[in-house]
Design a protein around this motif. Structure first.
Motif, PDB file in Angstrom:
ATOM      1  N   UNK A   3       0.822  -1.206   0.000  1.00  9.73           N
ATOM      2  CA  UNK A   3       0.000   0.000   0.000  1.00  9.73           C
ATOM      3  C   UNK A   3       0.859   1.260   0.000  1.00  9.73           C
ATOM      4  N   UNK A   4       1.953   1.235   0.733  1.00 14.65           N
ATOM      5  CA  UNK A   4       2.848   2.390   0.746  1.00 14.65           C
ATOM      6  C   UNK A   4       3.480   2.606  -0.628  1.00 14.65           C
ATOM      7  N   UNK A   5       3.863   1.519  -1.294  1.00 13.56           N
ATOM      8  CA  UNK A   5       4.396   1.628  -2.658  1.00 13.56           C
ATOM      9  C   UNK A   5       3.347   2.201  -3.606  1.00 13.56           C
ATOM     10  N   UNK A   6       2.095   1.738  -3.488  1.00 16.82           N
ATOM     11  CA  UNK A   6       1.023   2.266  -4.325  1.00 16.82           C
ATOM     12  C   UNK A   6       0.766   3.737  -4.031  1.00 16.82           C
ATOM     13  N   UNK A   7       0.903   4.129  -2.774  1.00 13.63           N
ATOM     14  CA  UNK A   7       0.705   5.531  -2.415  1.00 13.63           C
ATOM     15  C   UNK A   7       1.784   6.416  -3.044  1.00 13.63           C
ATOM     16  N   UNK A  27      -8.197  10.146   0.841  1.00 11.20           N
ATOM     17  CA  UNK A  27      -8.931   8.997   1.365  1.00 11.20           C
ATOM     18  C   UNK A  27      -7.986   7.858   1.713  1.00 11.20           C
ATOM     19  N   UNK A  28      -7.020   7.588   0.838  1.00 15.25           N
ATOM     20  CA  UNK A  28      -6.099   6.484   1.124  1.00 15.25           C
ATOM     21  C   UNK A  28      -5.166   6.791   2.286  1.00 15.25           C
ATOM     22  N   UNK A  29      -4.900   8.068   2.539  1.00 14.99           N
ATOM     23  CA  UNK A  29      -4.112   8.414   3.724  1.00 14.99           C
ATOM     24  C   UNK A  29      -4.824   7.954   4.994  1.00 14.99           C
ATOM     25  N   UNK A  30      -6.148   8.053   5.001  1.00 22.25           N
ATOM     26  CA  UNK A  30      -6.928   7.580   6.153  1.00 22.25           C
ATOM     27  C   UNK A  30      -7.003   6.058   6.182  1.00 22.25           C
ATOM     28  N   UNK A  44     -13.372  -0.030   8.655  1.00 16.76           N
ATOM     29  CA  UNK A  44     -13.486   1.334   8.141  1.00 16.76           C
ATOM     30  C   UNK A  44     -12.274   1.715   7.295  1.00 16.76           C
ATOM     31  N   UNK A  45     -11.090   1.326   7.746  1.00 20.39           N
ATOM     32  CA  UNK A  45      -9.885   1.609   6.980  1.00 20.39           C
ATOM     33  C   UNK A  45      -9.892   0.849   5.659  1.00 20.39           C
ATOM     34  N   UNK A  46     -10.399  -0.371   5.672  1.00 20.05           N
ATOM     35  CA  UNK A  46     -10.466  -1.159   4.446  1.00 20.05           C
ATOM     36  C   UNK A  46     -11.415  -0.522   3.437  1.00 20.05           C
ATOM     37  N   UNK A  80     -12.244   2.819  -1.463  1.00 24.15           N
ATOM     38  CA  UNK A  80     -12.792   4.022  -2.094  1.00 24.15           C
ATOM     39  C   UNK A  80     -11.680   4.866  -2.727  1.00 24.15           C
ATOM     40  N   UNK A  81     -10.542   4.979  -2.034  1.00 24.41           N
ATOM     41  CA  UNK A  81      -9.424   5.706  -2.610  1.00 24.41           C
ATOM     42  C   UNK A  81      -8.889   5.041  -3.862  1.00 24.41           C
ATOM     43  N   UNK A  82      -8.844   3.699  -3.869  1.00 25.78           N
ATOM     44  CA  UNK A  82      -8.416   2.988  -5.069  1.00 25.78           C
ATOM     45  C   UNK A  82      -9.342   3.220  -6.246  1.00 25.78           C
TER      46      UNK A  82
END
Length: 219
Positions: free
Chosen positions: A7-11, A97-100, A113-115, A120-122
């Motif tokens: 996820x960090x790489x995708x961010x 959104x993905x930061x959250x 909730x994080x999932x 949603x960010x994706x």
């Protein structure tokens, strides 16, 4: 840990995609036309973008003209303006959104909730990548068709500029980031559906004591 690293790489990819998307929207070199005269001093490079047209002279001078009239522009430029702005907005929403929703952050509440926030960010990243890929492809098609048209003089033909390539690369980054975020959340939910937690039913001590008491009464 592996999912958090992914996820960090995708961010990081999404950040590059957002910055590239904004740069491609604002840059004036969507198509470039270079006319070289008999003298090197008269050499000029004409660039056309979504918002302005610029001319660069070999002497170092640089002048730009804004495109104020929207209705006078070709339809593919109007569509490119709209879709690129939407792409920038959606990608910015996706970053927030993905930061959250990322696992490496302490925002967003519980795991479910994080999932959902991550998913949603994706989706925002995927839509932003599509909105960024459509205008660059359409714009490139118009440039190539005009370049291959024999009725258009050589001085009026253009080639794709750096902004188009930046838009292509940024759209690819956003699409990859969106797919990674969506699949990481989907795999987790799918595993929960396939392997639900086992529920063990233990008789309460009260029932055992009551059963024992009833048996004693019958003896």
């Amino acid at each position: 840990m592996a999912s958090a690293s992914l996820q960090f790489f995708a961010f990081i990819l999404a950040l590059f995609g957002v910055f590239g998307d904004i740069a491609a929207t604002l840059l004036p070199n969507w198509k470039v036309n270079a006319d070289v005269g008999s003298n090197i001093i008269t050499a000029i490079t004409q660039m056309q973008g979504l918002w302005m047209d610029c001319t660069w002279y070999s002497t170092g001078m640089f002048s730009c003209t804004l495109k104020y009239s929207v209705l006078s522009l070709p339809i593919y430029i109007q569509a490119a303006r709209t879709t690129m702005v939407l792409s920038c907005i959606l990608s910015a929403f996706g970053i927030c959104i993905t930061t959250v929703g990322m696992k490496c952050t302490k925002l967003g509440g519980d795991t479910d909730s994080k999932s959902h926030a991550c998913f949603a960010g994706g989706v925002c990243f995927i839509l932003a990548g599509i909105f960024g890929l459509v205008p660059t492809s359409w714009y490139t098609r118009e440039i190539i068709s005009n370049f291959l048209d024999q009725t258009i003089p050589e001085s009026s033909k253009h080639e794709p500029g750096g902004a188009v390539y930046t838009g292509f690369i940024s759209a690819g980054f956003l699409l990859i980031a969106g797919v990674i975020f969506c699949t990481s959340c989907f795999k987790k939910q799918q595993g929960a559906w396939i392997y639900p937690p086992e529920q063990h039913h233990f008789p309460s001590t009260e029932q055992e004591s009551n059963a024992g008491y009833n048996l004693k009464d019958y003896v």
